[in-house]
Design a protein around this motif. Structure first.
Motif, mmCIF file in Angstrom:
data_model
loop_
_atom_site.group_PDB
_atom_site.id
_atom_site.type_symbol
_atom_site.label_atom_id
_atom_site.label_comp_id
_atom_site.label_asym_id
_atom_site.label_seq_id
_atom_site.Cartn_x
_atom_site.Cartn_y
_atom_site.Cartn_z
ATOM 1 N N ASP A 219 47.317 50.413 36.112
ATOM 2 C CA ASP A 219 47.554 51.793 35.653
ATOM 3 C C ASP A 219 46.376 52.335 34.846
ATOM 4 O O ASP A 219 46.559 52.968 33.798
ATOM 5 N N GLY A 220 45.181 52.033 35.298
ATOM 6 C CA GLY A 220 43.985 52.593 34.680
ATOM 7 C C GLY A 220 43.487 51.857 33.449
ATOM 8 O O GLY A 220 42.503 52.277 32.825
ATOM 9 N N VAL A 221 44.163 50.768 33.090
ATOM 10 C CA VAL A 221 43.778 50.045 31.860
ATOM 11 C C VAL A 221 43.369 48.621 32.216
ATOM 12 O O VAL A 221 43.971 47.992 33.094
ATOM 13 N N ILE A 222 42.320 48.127 31.543
ATOM 14 C CA ILE A 222 41.948 46.719 31.739
ATOM 15 C C ILE A 222 42.982 45.864 30.997
ATOM 16 O O ILE A 222 43.106 45.939 29.775
ATOM 17 N N VAL A 223 43.726 45.068 31.765
ATOM 18 C CA VAL A 223 44.741 44.240 31.104
ATOM 19 C C VAL A 223 44.238 42.819 30.838
ATOM 20 O O VAL A 223 44.817 42.096 30.020
ATOM 21 N N GLU A 224 43.171 42.418 31.519
ATOM 22 C CA GLU A 224 42.624 41.067 31.280
ATOM 23 C C GLU A 224 41.213 41.019 31.854
ATOM 24 O O GLU A 224 40.916 41.649 32.869
ATOM 25 N N SER A 225 40.350 40.291 31.199
ATOM 26 C CA SER A 225 39.008 40.081 31.735
ATOM 27 C C SER A 225 38.490 38.744 31.230
ATOM 28 O O SER A 225 38.360 38.535 30.024
ATOM 29 N N ARG A 226 38.226 37.825 32.148
ATOM 30 C CA ARG A 226 37.691 36.509 31.775
ATOM 31 C C ARG A 226 37.098 35.813 33.000
ATOM 32 O O ARG A 226 37.082 36.383 34.091
ATOM 33 N N ALA A 227 36.667 34.575 32.788
ATOM 34 C CA ALA A 227 36.028 33.824 33.878
ATOM 35 C C ALA A 227 37.008 33.642 35.028
ATOM 36 O O ALA A 227 38.203 33.415 34.805
ATOM 37 N N ALA A 228 36.485 33.756 36.263
ATOM 38 C CA ALA A 228 37.363 33.689 37.439
ATOM 39 C C ALA A 228 38.119 32.370 37.507
ATOM 40 O O ALA A 228 39.288 32.331 37.883
ATOM 41 N N GLY A 229 37.447 31.304 37.116
ATOM 42 C CA GLY A 229 38.062 29.985 37.197
ATOM 43 C C GLY A 229 39.246 29.811 36.260
ATOM 44 O O GLY A 229 40.037 28.860 36.422
ATOM 45 N N ASP A 230 39.383 30.683 35.292
ATOM 46 C CA ASP A 230 40.487 30.557 34.327
ATOM 47 C C ASP A 230 41.789 31.171 34.825
ATOM 48 O O ASP A 230 42.808 31.103 34.146
ATOM 49 N N TYR A 231 41.718 31.843 35.987
ATOM 50 C CA TYR A 231 42.938 32.445 36.529
ATOM 51 C C TYR A 231 43.555 31.498 37.563
ATOM 52 O O TYR A 231 42.844 30.777 38.253
ATOM 53 N N THR A 232 44.870 31.572 37.682
ATOM 54 C CA THR A 232 45.498 31.010 38.880
ATOM 55 C C THR A 232 45.865 32.197 39.746
ATOM 56 O O THR A 232 45.956 33.326 39.262
ATOM 57 N N MET A 233 46.074 31.934 41.025
ATOM 58 C CA MET A 233 46.382 33.032 41.944
ATOM 59 C C MET A 233 47.647 33.766 41.512
ATOM 60 O O MET A 233 47.704 35.011 41.506
ATOM 61 N N ASP A 234 48.666 33.007 41.152
ATOM 62 C CA ASP A 234 49.936 33.646 40.759
ATOM 63 C C ASP A 234 49.756 34.483 39.495
ATOM 64 O O ASP A 234 50.334 35.567 39.368
ATOM 65 N N GLU A 235 48.934 33.965 38.583
ATOM 66 C CA GLU A 235 48.715 34.713 37.338
ATOM 67 C C GLU A 235 47.980 36.030 37.632
ATOM 68 O O GLU A 235 48.317 37.072 37.075
#
Lengths: 500, 328
Positions: A219-235
């Motif tokens: 909705d136009g807002v950055i809700v998270e920003s970090r290293a790609a490896g720190d995400y899981t697909m579901d997250e």
């Protein structure tokens, strides 16, 4: 410590009452690729277009290499080392590729009143060579190139100014498997020179694989920003959608399941130089995938079935009616539908409203006495299609050209899927759509399959083809190289082996 | 991939060249056939001179329109502009006694002003160009009538008749001027930055602007160049016929009817010839057709116009045959 390339501070942008971007704060360092994830309409393309000067921000600041950066046009952005390959921008179809590549940058090639086309062509080729991009025809009008060739040309055009910051908005979805590998190699080379990429893609697997960092917009807002490896697909999916998304949106069965009844019988389908001697049966309730490398001819099979290709030979018969498909209207009369990969050129009426686009395939069914189209009926149908696919717009009068890529595809698909179909030919149906719409399209395909509709699904994405198809027709060099079955042959290695 | 690309490109060029040769050969063949149909009159030296003279005005006005129309501006006031500008030129010669400089400068300057006014109405006020064109046509026609009425009185005639400065309308001067205008237009349109920019604006305005091309400046420049080319056509035509009769009620459109046909034929052949060459081919088709129809006694205005309409459509059909569309 990583060196900073681009900083965004409190960037906002509104279109009337719609807030496309709100208080965006983001830092992109040198030598990285930052993936921008988000649903259709989350503001990704707006943010990308502000960075490359296509739109003005309402408030906030950009800093590039520590200096204030406020591009007032794409040309100004290019002068600051920022280039782009974005959804909205294309090529000028009536001009040769070489001229397209140097539009607005011809001054160094001007000798008196004349332009040195030879030198331009030489330098254009040098760009393709330098970045190991497959050369596309530069002498012919750009409008005559395939969508894939145009995208590659747009990438080469962006690289002419030697940018150190590149915006790529959904480029890979126009590319086939082999050219995606070319793109990934290019990205590595570009980054290795300390340059930065801001990439928008709806292919989350791809994003996870090639991004160094991922920023999620909702909705136009950055809700998270970090290293790609720190995400899981579901997250990542949860952050994008704002709720839990079930793990797998593909089919969960491992068997090919369809009825014996044949819906479409394709025999020796040939378009000289494009596809040769293609034969298959499409069964009731079957999803038949068609895959291949670029130039294998997969897209031409779809357009030839629809009757768009000149010099088509062979036969396509709708078995229930024993009717041979000879022209495009035959397909529609027999309960068929076709969706082109190039939705802008061959699918949508871009300057008409959403409502008009949605009712076009159903005009015959909606017509009353003396071909009268009841505004109540047409509006109801358009409303139903629009709501079913959750098309984000200001209303049915919203001009399609102004929609995001994903919403355009929703319009393109929904108008067919509200009809009573017997079979449908889909060429890259999820190109340019987000995970939410993708999941919805797959659920619609599953339902269509359950309802006994035969589906031909041409796809550049192996995962998609494997995830949804009962069988996959693999093409190589314009010919059928093999027919693989869901129960025994669906592995990436096996399919690639046949493709190569 | 690179090898395949150059082969595809070369094949396309070969096909285009083959089509070009075929079209030109077909036109030559039709001329030869018509020569016999007209009892051997069509290709007589005097008639060839007449055809080459008749080619010039539709060609030059068509080329001027090509510059203007290529930017997406459909200006139908060109006919009214030529009448007004031509009469200013004629008045400069006959009443003010300014000779060739008056004729040339008067016609060109008025033509540029008129075209810029019309283009600006669309560009800055946002009126659709064809609406602005029709509105301006009515205004320019009325101005032409008022001007001629007021000045012709002094000459004691109903219209301003240019009796001097006729050398530019004599063969071969008129044809040489048309050839020079064609060559200049061809190079401007196909080999200059401005030519590419204006085609880019017409082919994809948003893309062109995003690439740093100044849309308004390019369109205005196209209007000026188009106006100059049309004005040169107007000057030679005025020298040839001695007059431009003012009209009202959109009668000026009939004066550019042949040039519009040339532009339409050029558009029909756009996959085979570039626009400038298309105009040249189109003007020979139009001039040849009218010449033949006159020789065989087909009435002008009705029968001849029906034939022209059919020929324009036929060109479109022939040029579209076996069109392959997207290249792979």
């Amino acid at each position: 410590m990583a060196e900073e390339m681009l900083r965004m501070e409190g960037v906002s942008k509104s279109f009337g009452p719609t807030k496309a971007n709100r208080d965006i704060n983001l830092v992109l360092n040198k030598g990285i690729l930052l993936g921008l994830a988000g649903e259709n309409g989350s503001g990704k393309s707006t943010l990308a277009s502000m960075v490359c000067g296509m739109q003005k921000k309402d408030s906030g600041k950009f800093y590039k290499n520590g200096l204030n950066y406020d591009p007032h046009s794409p040309a100004d952005a290019a002068a600051h080392g920022v280039a782009m390959v974005v959804q909205e921008l294309g090529v000028v179809g009536n001009l040769p590729g070489v001229v397209n590549m140097f539009l607005g940058k011809m001054d160094p090639y001007t000798k008196g009143p004349m332009v040195d086309l030879k030198a331009m062509k030489r330098d254009a080729k040098a760009v393709f060579e330098k970045w190991n991009l497959p050369l596309v025809p530069l002498d012919v009008p750009a409008g005559s190139l395939s969508i894939e060739q145009r995208k590659i040309m747009e990438l080469a055009r962006a690289l002419i100014t030697e940018p150190d910051f590149l915006v790529l908005d959904e480029i890979s979805q126009a590319l086939s498997q082999d050219n995606r590998q070319v793109l990934y190699q290019f990205i590595e080379t570009f980054k290795s020179k300390g340059r930065t990429i801001l990439m928008v893609t709806h292919d989350l697997e791809e994003m996870m694989e090639i991004s160094d960092e991922i920023a999620v917009l909702r909705d136009g807002v950055i809700v998270e920003s970090r290293a790609a490896g720190d995400y899981t697909m579901d997250e990542l999916k949860r952050l994008m959608i704002g709720r839990e998304v079930s793990g797998d949106y593909y089919r969960d069965d491992k068997e090919e399941r369809y009825e014996d009844e044949v819906v479409l019988e394709v025999r020796n389908l040939t378009v000289p130089g494009k596809c040769e001697d293609i034969s298959f049966d499409l069964h009731k309730g079957e999803i038949l995938g068609i895959c291949g490398l670029s130039d294998a001819g997969i897209h031409e099979v779809g357009s030839a079935m629809f009757g768009l290709e000149e010099g088509r030979r062979g036969s396509i018969v709708v078995k229930a009616e024993n009717k041979e498909l000879k022209k495009t209207s035959d397909l529609i009369k027999t309960g068929g539908a076709y969706l082109s990969k190039d939705r802008d050129a061959h699918g949508l009426m871009l300057d008409a409203g959403i409502g008009d686009n949605l009712i076009v395939p159903s005009v015959k069914e909606l017509s009353g006495p003396a071909a009268y189209l009841s505004p109540v009926k047409t509006k109801a149908l358009a409303q139903r299609a629009s709501e079913a696919f959750e098309i984000k717009s200001s209303g049915l009068g919203h001009v399609v050209r102004r929609l995001s890529g994903g919403n355009k595809q929703k319009v393109n698909l929904s108008r067919w899927l509200v009809k009573d179909l017997k079979y449908i030919i889909l060429d890259c149906p999820t190109r340019g759509v987000d995970i939410g719409v993708k999941a919805y399209i797959y659920s619609v395909l599953k339902k269509a399959k359950k309802d006994g509709i035969g589906v031909v699904m041409i796809s550049d994405e192996l995962q998609e083809a494997m995830g949804m198809s009962d069988r996959i027709l693999v093409m190589k060099e314009h010919r059928a190289a093999g027919m693989l079955s869901r129960s025994s042959d669906f592995t990436e290695d096996k399919i690639m082996e046949v493709m190569l | 991939m690179a090898g395949q690309t150059s082969t595809a490109s070369a094949n396309l060029k070969k096909k285009r060249l083959r089509s070009q040769i075929l079209v030109i050969a077909a036109i030559v063949l039709v001329f030869i056939v018509c020569h016999f149909i007209t009892g051997g009159r069509l290709l007589r030296t005097n008639n060839i001179k007449a055809i080459l003279t008749q080619v010039t005005y539709p060609l030059m006005v068509g080329l001027g329109m090509m510059f203007i129309f290529s930017t997406g501006m459909i200006d139908l006031s060109v006919g009214a502009q030529v009448i007004l500008a031509g009469n200013v030129g004629a008045i400069a010669v006959e009443i003010l006694g300014l000779g060739y400089p008056g004729l040339i400068i008067g016609t060109i300057v008025v033509m540029i002003i008129c075209e810029l006014l019309c283009t600006s109405c669309s560009l800055f006020i946002g009126i659709p160009s064809w609406v602005a064109g029709l509105g301006c046509a009515l205004v320019f026609e009325a101005l032409g009538m008022i001007l001629v009425d007021s000045q012709a009185e002094a000459l004691g005639t109903a219209i301003v008749y240019m009796k001097k400065c006729n050398a530019l309308g004599q063969f071969p001067v008129i044809f040489i001027i048309a050839v020079i205008v064609f060559i200049a237009s061809y190079f401007i349109f196909n080999y200059t930055k401005f030519g590419f920019n204006l085609r880019a604006i017409g082919g994809g305005g948003e893309v062109a602007e995003a690439m740093g091309i100044n849309r308004k400046k390019t369109i205005l420049l196209a209007a000026v160049i188009g106006a100059v080319v049309i004005a040169i056509g107007g000057i030679t035509q005025l020298s040839y016929t001695g007059r431009f009769t003012p009209t009202s009620g959109m009668g000026s459109l009939s004066g550019i009817f042949k040039s519009l046909a040339v532009v339409l034929i050029s558009g029909s052949f756009s996959r085979i010839f570039n626009d400038a060459v298309g105009c040249l081919v189109g003007s020979f088709i139009v001039a040849g057709l009218f010449n033949v129809l006159t020789l065989v006694g087909v009435p002008s205005g009705t029968g001849q116009d029906i034939c022209l309409g059919l020929v324009v459509m036929l060109c479109g059909i022939l040029a579209s045959l076996r069109y392959k569309g997207v290249m792979k």
